[in-house]
Structure formats: C-alpha cells, structure tokens
Motif scaffolding. Structure first.
Motif, short mmCIF file in Angstrom:
data_model
loop_
_atom_site.label_atom_id
_atom_site.label_comp_id
_atom_site.label_asym_id
_atom_site.label_seq_id
_atom_site.Cartn_x
_atom_site.Cartn_y
_atom_site.Cartn_z
N ALA A 83 0.85 -1.19 0.00
CA ALA A 83 0.00 0.00 0.00
C ALA A 83 0.88 1.23 0.00
O ALA A 83 1.76 1.37 0.85
CB ALA A 83 -0.91 0.01 1.23
N GLN A 85 0.80 5.46 -0.14
CA GLN A 85 -0.02 6.65 -0.03
C GLN A 85 0.45 7.63 -1.09
O GLN A 85 1.62 8.02 -1.14
CB GLN A 85 0.10 7.28 1.37
CG GLN A 85 -0.67 6.52 2.45
CD GLN A 85 -0.13 5.11 2.69
OE1 GLN A 85 1.07 4.87 2.70
NE2 GLN A 85 -1.02 4.15 2.88
N GLU A 94 -4.84 5.91 -0.43
CA GLU A 94 -4.08 4.68 -0.22
C GLU A 94 -4.24 3.83 -1.47
O GLU A 94 -5.32 3.35 -1.77
CB GLU A 94 -4.54 3.91 1.00
CG GLU A 94 -3.68 2.68 1.22
CD GLU A 94 -3.93 2.00 2.54
OE1 GLU A 94 -4.25 0.80 2.51
OE2 GLU A 94 -3.79 2.66 3.58
N GLY A 96 -3.20 0.60 -3.95
CA GLY A 96 -2.75 -0.78 -3.85
C GLY A 96 -2.32 -1.32 -5.20
O GLY A 96 -2.32 -0.59 -6.20
N ASN A 113 5.18 5.27 2.11
CA ASN A 113 4.61 4.01 2.55
C ASN A 113 4.25 4.18 4.02
O ASN A 113 5.11 4.13 4.88
CB ASN A 113 5.60 2.86 2.37
CG ASN A 113 5.04 1.53 2.85
OD1 ASN A 113 3.91 1.44 3.26
ND2 ASN A 113 5.87 0.50 2.79
N SER A 115 2.31 2.15 5.70
CA SER A 115 1.84 0.87 6.25
C SER A 115 2.97 0.14 6.98
O SER A 115 4.14 0.53 6.91
CB SER A 115 1.31 -0.01 5.12
OG SER A 115 2.37 -0.56 4.37
N ALA A 119 6.32 -2.09 0.40
CA ALA A 119 5.55 -1.73 -0.79
C ALA A 119 6.51 -1.54 -1.95
O ALA A 119 7.70 -1.29 -1.76
CB ALA A 119 4.75 -0.45 -0.54
#
Length: 158
Positions: A83, A85, A94, A96, A113, A115, A119
């Motif tokens: 994920a 941003q 966000e 994916g 990132n 999360s 990513a």
C-alpha cells in the motif's frame, strides 16, 4: 477526428537492429538495498531521452518526498505490491496493486509508505531526465545546498 499522430521517425534503417536491453529480476538495486532501494529499469540514456522507468522498493513506514512539482517532466506511479499513499495535489489516497496515478508537469504530488508492510511501485518520468544523480546524491547534499540541488533536478518543493 483524432488529431494525435505518431512522433517523428528516429530510426531510419530498413532492416531493424539488435538493440534491446534486458534486465533480470535478480539484478540488485542501484540505490539502497533489496527491500528498500531503487532499480534503474530504463534510464534516460538507455531510452535516448524518451523516458525513465524506475522500480521503487519501500520498507514499512518508509518516508517519501514531501509535496513538490516538476516543470519539465511528468511523473507516473504504478503500485506493484503493498500500500502506497499517493498525494494528487488535493488529497491522499491509499493505493494498492494495480493502482495508477499520472501527474503532468506542474502537478503537485507526494508519496510514502505509511503501512507496516513493504511496498513496491514503478515510477515513470517523461520525457526522460537524468534522475539517477538525484536518487544517488540526495541523501549526501548539505542542507544549505539542498534547494539548488533540487532545482537542478527539476524538483520544486512547496
């Protein structure tokens, strides 16, 4: 009626040539390390100035650039995994795997990132620009020289 057309010819041979470039997936990143680095898939030199394509691997919670824009190049983002941003100048989204963001010249944007997982995404710059020096030397530039370095590399932070 479509007014778009193909660009002017740049290859004038009649038989074609052997000139492709192959990069195995096992090639280590040019900047950083596996899991948190940048892979130079197609540099401006390789593409004769047509574009630059880079694979960005971000560790969990990796910071990216703050809001900025470019005057001479567009930038596109394609999320491969995890994920990411993405900021489009108005809001954060966000994104994916499979999500895409195109930012034309002058468009405000940023990414990171946020999360707890790694990513990965592709960055595409068009037309091509020598972004490699920017990626390689940014962390080494003294604070008092940062603005000039960014301007040299068509990066205007707000």
């Amino acid at each position: 009626m479509n007014t778009l057309s193909y660009p002017e010819e740049v290859y004038f041979g009649e038989e074609g040539e052997v000139s492709a470039t192959y990069r195995p997936a096992t090639t280590p990143p040019e900047v950083g390390r596996e899991g948190d680095g940048i892979h130079y898939l197609a540099t401006t030199e390789t593409t004769r100035g047509e574009f630059g394509l880079y694979r960005v691997m971000m560790k969990p919670r990796a910071k990216g650039p703050s809001t900025h824009f470019h005057k001479t190049i567009s930038e596109s983002f394609f999320v491969l995994s995890g994920a990411v941003q993405l900021y489009d100048g108005e809001k954060w989204t966000e994104a994916g795997p499979g999500d895409f963001l195109y930012v034309p010249q002058g468009g405000l944007h940023a990414f990171h990132n946020g999360s707890d997982a790694p990513a990965e995404m592709l960055l595409l710059f068009t037309p091509g620009a020598p972004r490699e020096e920017y990626f390689e030397k940014l962390s080494q530039v003294a604070q008092e020289d940062l603005t000039a370095f960014r301007v040299k590399h068509d990066s205007y932070f707000v």
